[in-house]
Write an enzyme that holds these catalytic residues in place. Structure first.
Site, PDB file in Angstrom:
ATOM      1  N   LYS A 111     -65.316  31.359 153.503  1.00  0.00           N
ATOM      2  CA  LYS A 111     -64.523  30.564 154.451  1.00  0.00           C
ATOM      3  C   LYS A 111     -65.108  30.666 155.856  1.00  0.00           C
ATOM      4  O   LYS A 111     -65.164  29.674 156.585  1.00  0.00           O
ATOM      5  CB  LYS A 111     -63.070  31.041 154.473  1.00  0.00           C
ATOM      6  CG  LYS A 111     -62.247  30.513 153.315  1.00  0.00           C
ATOM      7  CD  LYS A 111     -61.708  29.134 153.630  1.00  0.00           C
ATOM      8  CE  LYS A 111     -61.382  28.295 152.419  1.00  0.00           C
ATOM      9  NZ  LYS A 111     -60.132  28.347 151.833  1.00  0.00           N
ATOM     10  N   LYS A 194     -67.559  25.636 140.359  1.00  0.00           N
ATOM     11  CA  LYS A 194     -66.250  25.464 139.738  1.00  0.00           C
ATOM     12  C   LYS A 194     -65.594  24.169 140.168  1.00  0.00           C
ATOM     13  O   LYS A 194     -65.938  23.599 141.202  1.00  0.00           O
ATOM     14  CB  LYS A 194     -65.362  26.647 140.101  1.00  0.00           C
ATOM     15  CG  LYS A 194     -65.046  26.758 141.566  1.00  0.00           C
ATOM     16  CD  LYS A 194     -63.834  27.638 141.823  1.00  0.00           C
ATOM     17  CE  LYS A 194     -63.438  27.560 143.276  1.00  0.00           C
ATOM     18  NZ  LYS A 194     -62.145  28.082 143.592  1.00  0.00           N
ATOM     19  N   LYS A 197     -61.026  21.262 144.807  1.00  0.00           N
ATOM     20  CA  LYS A 197     -60.790  20.090 145.644  1.00  0.00           C
ATOM     21  C   LYS A 197     -61.788  19.962 146.775  1.00  0.00           C
ATOM     22  O   LYS A 197     -62.166  18.878 147.171  1.00  0.00           O
ATOM     23  CB  LYS A 197     -59.390  20.190 146.220  1.00  0.00           C
ATOM     24  CG  LYS A 197     -58.473  19.186 145.630  1.00  0.00           C
ATOM     25  CD  LYS A 197     -57.188  19.136 146.390  1.00  0.00           C
ATOM     26  CE  LYS A 197     -57.392  18.893 147.857  1.00  0.00           C
ATOM     27  NZ  LYS A 197     -57.109  17.608 148.348  1.00  0.00           N
TER      28      LYS A 197
HETATM   29  P1  TYM Z   1     -55.736  28.125 144.714  1.00  0.00           P
HETATM   30  O1  TYM Z   1     -54.611  27.350 145.307  1.00  0.00           O
HETATM   31  O2  TYM Z   1     -57.103  27.899 145.206  1.00  0.00           O
HETATM   32  O3  TYM Z   1     -55.750  27.878 143.144  1.00  0.00           O
HETATM   33  C1  TYM Z   1     -54.563  28.050 142.371  1.00  0.00           C
HETATM   34  C2  TYM Z   1     -54.898  28.667 141.035  1.00  0.00           C
HETATM   35  O4  TYM Z   1     -55.833  27.860 140.331  1.00  0.00           O
HETATM   36  C3  TYM Z   1     -56.949  28.646 139.931  1.00  0.00           C
HETATM   37  N1  TYM Z   1     -58.166  27.814 139.933  1.00  0.00           N
HETATM   38  C4  TYM Z   1     -59.042  27.775 138.912  1.00  0.00           C
HETATM   39  N2  TYM Z   1     -59.073  28.435 137.747  1.00  0.00           N
HETATM   40  C5  TYM Z   1     -60.103  28.169 136.915  1.00  0.00           C
HETATM   41  N3  TYM Z   1     -61.090  27.293 137.194  1.00  0.00           N
HETATM   42  C6  TYM Z   1     -61.108  26.623 138.367  1.00  0.00           C
HETATM   43  N4  TYM Z   1     -62.069  25.748 138.628  1.00  0.00           N
HETATM   44  C7  TYM Z   1     -60.053  26.857 139.295  1.00  0.00           C
HETATM   45  N5  TYM Z   1     -59.747  26.381 140.528  1.00  0.00           N
HETATM   46  C8  TYM Z   1     -58.587  26.982 140.902  1.00  0.00           C
HETATM   47  C9  TYM Z   1     -57.037  29.765 140.942  1.00  0.00           C
HETATM   48  O5  TYM Z   1     -57.731  30.873 140.425  1.00  0.00           O
HETATM   49  C10 TYM Z   1     -55.569  30.060 141.169  1.00  0.00           C
HETATM   50  O6  TYM Z   1     -55.081  30.890 140.147  1.00  0.00           O
HETATM   51  N6  TYM Z   1     -55.101  32.611 146.774  1.00  0.00           N
HETATM   52  C11 TYM Z   1     -54.612  31.703 145.760  1.00  0.00           C
HETATM   53  C12 TYM Z   1     -53.156  31.333 145.941  1.00  0.00           C
HETATM   54  C13 TYM Z   1     -52.266  32.518 145.981  1.00  0.00           C
HETATM   55  C14 TYM Z   1     -51.884  33.334 144.879  1.00  0.00           C
HETATM   56  C15 TYM Z   1     -51.030  34.327 145.420  1.00  0.00           C
HETATM   57  C16 TYM Z   1     -52.200  33.312 143.518  1.00  0.00           C
HETATM   58  C17 TYM Z   1     -51.657  33.016 147.083  1.00  0.00           C
HETATM   59  N7  TYM Z   1     -50.912  34.096 146.753  1.00  0.00           N
HETATM   60  C18 TYM Z   1     -50.486  35.321 144.597  1.00  0.00           C
HETATM   61  C19 TYM Z   1     -51.633  34.294 142.703  1.00  0.00           C
HETATM   62  C20 TYM Z   1     -50.795  35.282 143.246  1.00  0.00           C
HETATM   63  C21 TYM Z   1     -55.436  30.438 145.845  1.00  0.00           C
HETATM   64  O7  TYM Z   1     -55.990  30.118 146.853  1.00  0.00           O
HETATM   65  O8  TYM Z   1     -55.403  29.684 144.723  1.00  0.00           O
END
Ligand code: TYM
Length: 331
Positions: A111, A194, A197
């Site tokens: 980031k 991966k 978005k």
């Molecule tokens: P975020 O919003 O980027 O993504 C949400 C969830 O989707 C999963 N994910 C994927 N899994 C497999 N392949 C992919 N290409 C892929 N893209 C996204 C992410 O691993 C995630 O599980 N930091 C987290 C949000 C968060 C969170 C938490 C998650 C905040 N607090 C507490 C679990 C527990 C995030 O940015 O996910």
């Protein structure tokens, strides 16, 4: 019975990566465990969204969570900013989170590279906020994709550190979890990395995307000029198409194209056509539901109110005990 928690940042529509990383199989799980699903809107402030975008995206993710099959009566579905206890636990955890370890987190480094003019403290302390989300309900299991593995490691570190510092056995050490053996990484359509978005136009397929657009994106997915030797190893872009197919198609279909690849008779055009149709079928029920739920303002209001109340019941208990352990005690 385990306490399970899953979170998604409200940055727009959910894609197949989100689904397979964070949501798959919870339909059954939510009736067998104490489950929390939340929308991580505090986390999105690290990238400074406009108020209108933030609000619209939270609503969209809420609708999509419901469309994906979360039963708000069985599980607790809530918005992070409706639970200020999270912010308090974040503050408490930050007192024992160190600059050096936070700077070493790879998502922070990423980031910082992507937004050099906005390396704010929220970005640096992102792992403590995420740990607060998880520990506020004293969760055991956290369904996430592979990209969140390091954040879970940090959460365990913070939980252990708190327990040791105060000589208590208060926070469990939660594990990243994905129903099978391994955490998943759903690849994007652009041949590398991966699905995500922010990875560029055409890389992600959204759950609510219309069939025409899905066909167009999948047909444009990066491939190569085809195998030249029998049974040769698949290069990354081809491996990716197969990985997507494994996620949404039936195993016979995957085996069929695998054999064609190994015999050097594969036609990527045919494979992509099949993949597009299988994604469309897979997402069909979801699209219908999104339309239906999105039109029901009363239901959305009711769900968020109920979610906030249920989440508060669990979080206030944790915060009360944590405060006492730390030494904030009434006179
Ligand atoms: P975020 O919003 O980027 O993504 C949400 C969830 O989707 C999963 N994910 C994927 N899994 C497999 N392949 C992919 N290409 C892929 N893209 C996204 C992410 O691993 C995630 O599980 N930091 C987290 C949000 C968060 C969170 C938490 C998650 C905040 N607090 C507490 C679990 C527990 C995030 O940015 O996910």
């Amino acid at each position: 019975m385990s306490i399970v928690l899953s979170g998604i940042r409200p940055t727009g529509n959910l894609h197949l990566g989100n689904y397979f990383g964070a949501l798959r199989n919870f339909k059954k799980m939510q009736y067998e465990n104490e489950c929390y699903f939340f929308i991580a809107d505090y986390h999105s402030l690290t990238t400074h969204p406009t108020p209108a975008d933030l609000h619209g995206n939270v609503r969209q993710v809420l609708v999509e969570y419901l469309a994906a099959g979360i039963d708000p009566e069985a599980a607790t579905l809530y918005i992070q900013s409706d639970l200020p206890e999270t912010a308090e636990l974040y503050l408490l955890l930050n007192m024992n989170a160190y600059k050096g370890e936070l700077e070493r987190v790879s998502t922070f480094k990423d980031k910082a590279r992507k937004q050099p003019d906005n390396i704010n403290a929220g970005l640096l302390t992102y792992p403590s906020l995420m740990a607060a989300d998880i520990l506020i309900h004293r969760s055991h299991k956290v369904p996430v994709g592979k990209d969140q593995e390091q954040h879970l490691e940090m959460t365990r570190t913070f939980a252990r550190r708190f327990n040791r510092l105060y000589d208590v056995d208060f926070f469990p050490e939660p594990v990243a979890y994905n129903f099978g053996e391994e955490l998943v990484k759903i690849p994007g359509l652009d041949g590398s990395g991966k699905m995500g978005k922010s990875e560029g136009e055409g890389n992600a397929v959204f759950l609510a995307e219309d069939p025409k657009s899905i066909r167009k994106k999948v047909m444009r997915a990066v491939t190569d000029s085809g195998p030249t030797e029998m049974n040769q190893k698949k290069p990354e872009p081809i491996e990716n198409i197969f990985a997507l197919m494994k996620a949404v198609s039936n195993p016979d279909t995957v085996a069929f194209f695998d054999e064609q690849y190994n015999k050097c008779t594969i036609r990527y055009g045919d494979m992509k056509k099949q993949l597009a149709e299988d994604i469309i079928n897979f997402t069909e029920p979801f699209r219908e539901k999104v339309k239906e739920i999105s039109a029901d303002e009363d239901y959305i209001r009711k769900v968020t109110k109920m979610g906030a109340e249920k989440a508060h019941a669990s979080a206030s208990k944790t915060i009360k005990e944590a405060r006492e352990i730390i030494g904030f005690r009434p006179f």
